[in-house]
Structures are given as structure tokens and as C-alpha cells.
Design an enzyme around this catalytic site. Structure first.
Site, PDB file in Angstrom:
ATOM      1  N   ILE A   1       4.785  -3.873  -7.827  1.00 44.42           N
ATOM      2  CA  ILE A   1       3.905  -2.823  -8.136  1.00 44.42           C
ATOM      3  C   ILE A   1       4.647  -1.606  -7.326  1.00 44.42           C
ATOM      4  CG2 ILE A   1       1.990  -1.411  -8.113  1.00 44.42           C
ATOM      5  CD1 ILE A   1       0.406  -4.274  -8.049  1.00 44.42           C
ATOM      6  N   ARG A   2       5.410  -0.440  -8.005  1.00 43.89           N
ATOM      7  CA  ARG A   2       6.089   0.528  -7.426  1.00 43.89           C
ATOM      8  C   ARG A   2       6.926  -0.212  -6.287  1.00 43.89           C
ATOM      9  NH1 ARG A   2       2.257   4.907  -5.166  1.00 43.89           N
ATOM     10  NH2 ARG A   2       4.001   5.846  -4.636  1.00 43.89           N
TER      11      ARG A   2
ATOM     12  N   CYS B   1       6.198  -5.460   0.004  1.00 43.59           N
ATOM     13  CA  CYS B   1       6.027  -4.029  -0.562  1.00 43.59           C
ATOM     14  C   CYS B   1       6.308  -2.853   0.447  1.00 43.59           C
ATOM     15  CB  CYS B   1       4.934  -3.729  -1.592  1.00 43.59           C
ATOM     16  SG  CYS B   1       5.209  -2.433  -2.918  1.00 43.59           S
TER      17      CYS B   1
ATOM     18  N   HIS C   1       4.557  -8.518  -4.261  1.00 41.10           N
ATOM     19  CA  HIS C   1       3.111  -8.950  -3.653  1.00 41.10           C
ATOM     20  C   HIS C   1       2.521 -10.270  -3.826  1.00 41.10           C
ATOM     21  CE1 HIS C   1       1.619  -4.567  -3.004  1.00 41.10           C
ATOM     22  NE2 HIS C   1       2.582  -4.329  -3.846  1.00 41.10           N
TER      23      HIS C   1
ATOM     24  N   GLU D   1       0.231 -12.092  -2.326  1.00 33.90           N
ATOM     25  CA  GLU D   1      -1.230 -11.896  -2.138  1.00 33.90           C
ATOM     26  C   GLU D   1      -1.989 -11.602  -3.306  1.00 33.90           C
ATOM     27  OE1 GLU D   1      -0.237  -7.604  -1.926  1.00 33.90           O
ATOM     28  OE2 GLU D   1       0.834  -9.608  -1.270  1.00 33.90           O
TER      29      GLU D   1
ATOM     30  N   GLY E   1       0.935  -1.228   0.004  1.00 31.74           N
ATOM     31  CA  GLY E   1      -0.157  -0.040   0.016  1.00 31.74           C
ATOM     32  C   GLY E   1       0.949   1.295   0.062  1.00 31.74           C
ATOM     33  N   GLU E   2       0.717   2.305   0.873  1.00 33.44           N
ATOM     34  CA  GLU E   2       1.249   3.489   0.948  1.00 33.44           C
ATOM     35  C   GLU E   2       1.891   3.412   2.444  1.00 33.44           C
ATOM     36  OE1 GLU E   2       1.945   5.718  -1.197  1.00 33.44           O
ATOM     37  OE2 GLU E   2       0.512   5.009  -2.863  1.00 33.44           O
ATOM     38  N   SER E   3       3.120   3.168   2.267  1.00 35.30           N
ATOM     39  CA  SER E   3       3.907   3.261   3.852  1.00 35.30           C
ATOM     40  C   SER E   3       3.772   4.412   4.667  1.00 35.30           C
ATOM     41  CB  SER E   3       5.420   2.846   3.606  1.00 35.30           C
ATOM     42  OG  SER E   3       6.294   3.860   2.793  1.00 35.30           O
TER      43      SER E   3
END
Length: 197
Positions: free
Chosen positions: A134-135, A79, A170, A172, A47-49
Site C-alpha cells: 500500500i503506497r 512500509c 504490510h 500485519e 502509516g505516514e512516515s
């Protein structure tokens, strides 16, 4: 019965819940300090850390999360979760939870448009694993107690230090649950050690 918590502040929470349940284990949403007392292992989703850290601070979770790791209970970060667990973040003076002896670099595989899937060889974990990036960050270097489990393009993308597991990608987001199962095995081994103490 093993209970795996998934930090449910932001990110790919339900995907991790599904993966844990596909492995035949109970998955629990974790949002508060009291939730940590009822689980045997904890997953930090992608997600966004930065957003996750703000929410960790808002709910006063930082010290309880560090204590959870120090107790020997396993943690797994994917991630953004890897960034939260790392001891050092490249070009940043401070860290977040800081329990994995590693330096990570954010977005080292490019932006969202540069997302890709590749087959990884994870030593002793999951051969030919379909890894989704992803990023994604990567692990720049690790401490002596950290075992490197996978690399991609000469960059470390998965590593383990005792009860802490981290990966850049990821797992998952696929239907291959072997890495989740590996983490669950870490949790089961941790519980067995506590019984034998």
C-alpha cells in the site's frame, strides 16, 4: 517472557499487536522514552512516515530510539517504518532514525489506488508469503552488511542488517504471522546473546 513493543504514534498499530499476540508473545504499546526500557524488541508500523517523525520529535524519542538500536535490541519497520529506519531516503537530504544501511524510495509502487497483494518468496523466512503493498517504498540499494531477503519486480522489498529488519509491505494485514514470528525469533536470539555475555 519476551516483550515486543509496537510504536504507537500513528499507523497500523493494533494490527501489529494482534500479530505479535497470535505468535504467543506479549505486545506492548510504546509512546514514551520510558516505555522503551521495558521491551526487548520494537516494531514500527506502516502509516505516514512524516507524521510519525513529527511525533517522534514532539515526544523527544529520536535519540532514545537510536540508542535502542545501538544497544543491539532488534527493530522491525514495515512500509513507513522501513523509511524511518533507513540510512538514506531517495531525493531527500536527511534521514530519520537511520540505523539500516540502505537507501529507500517512497511510494515506488504507486498511489493508494495502485495497492496490490502478491505472493513473495522470502529467503529462509516465509515461502509463498501473501504480501500487501500500500503506497509502498522499496529498497534501492543496501550496504555490505545487509542481507536481501525478498524482491518483487527486481526491487528489494525485505532486508535484514544484524538486529534491524525492514520490509516494504504490510505483513500485519494478513493472517500469516510468519514474518512477525521471524522477528520474534530475532529478539529471542538477541536475549540469548545477552545472557551469554
Amino acid at each position: 517472557m519476551v516483550k515486543i513493543g509496537v510504536m504507537a504514534l500513528q499507523g497500523a498499530v493494533m494490527e501489529h499487536i494482534r500479530s505479535v499476540e497470535e505468535c504467543g508473545v506479549e505486545a506492548v504499546l510504546v509512546k514514551t522514552k520510558s516505555d522503551l526500557q521495558n521491551i526487548d524488541g520494537l516494531i514500527f508500523p506502516g502509516g505516514e512516515s512524516t507524521t510519525m517523525r513529527k511525533l517522534i520529535d514532539r515526544f523527544d524519542l529520536l535519540i532514545p530510539l537510536k540508542q535502542f538500536a545501538e544497544s543491539g535490541k532488534p527493530m522491525f519497520g514495515t512500509c513507513a517504518g522501513l523509511i524511518l529506519l533507513a540510512r538514506n531516503i531517495h531525493n531527500q537530504d536527511s534521514h530519520h532514525i537511520g540505523v539500516l544501511e540502505a537507501t529507500v524510495e517512497r511510494n515506488s509502487f504507486g498511489r493508494q489506488v495502485n495497492s496490490f497483494e502478491t505472493i513473495l518468496e522470502n529467503q529462509g523466512v516465509a515461502a509463498d508469503f501473501p504480501a500487501v503493498f500500500i503506497r509502498a517504498p522499496h529498497i534501492v540499494d543496501v550496504g555490505k552488511s545487509v542481507e536481501i531477503l525478498a524482491t518483487h519486480e527486481n526491487r528489494i522489498v525485505m532486508a535484514r542488517q544484524d538486529n534491524i529488519l525492514g520490509c516494504s509491505f504490510h505483513p500485519e494485514l494478513t493472517n500469516d504471522h510468519r514474518i512477525t514470528a521471524y522477528f520474534i525469533q530475532m529478539v529471542q536470539e538477541s536475549l540469548a546473546k545477552q545472557v551469554n555475555l
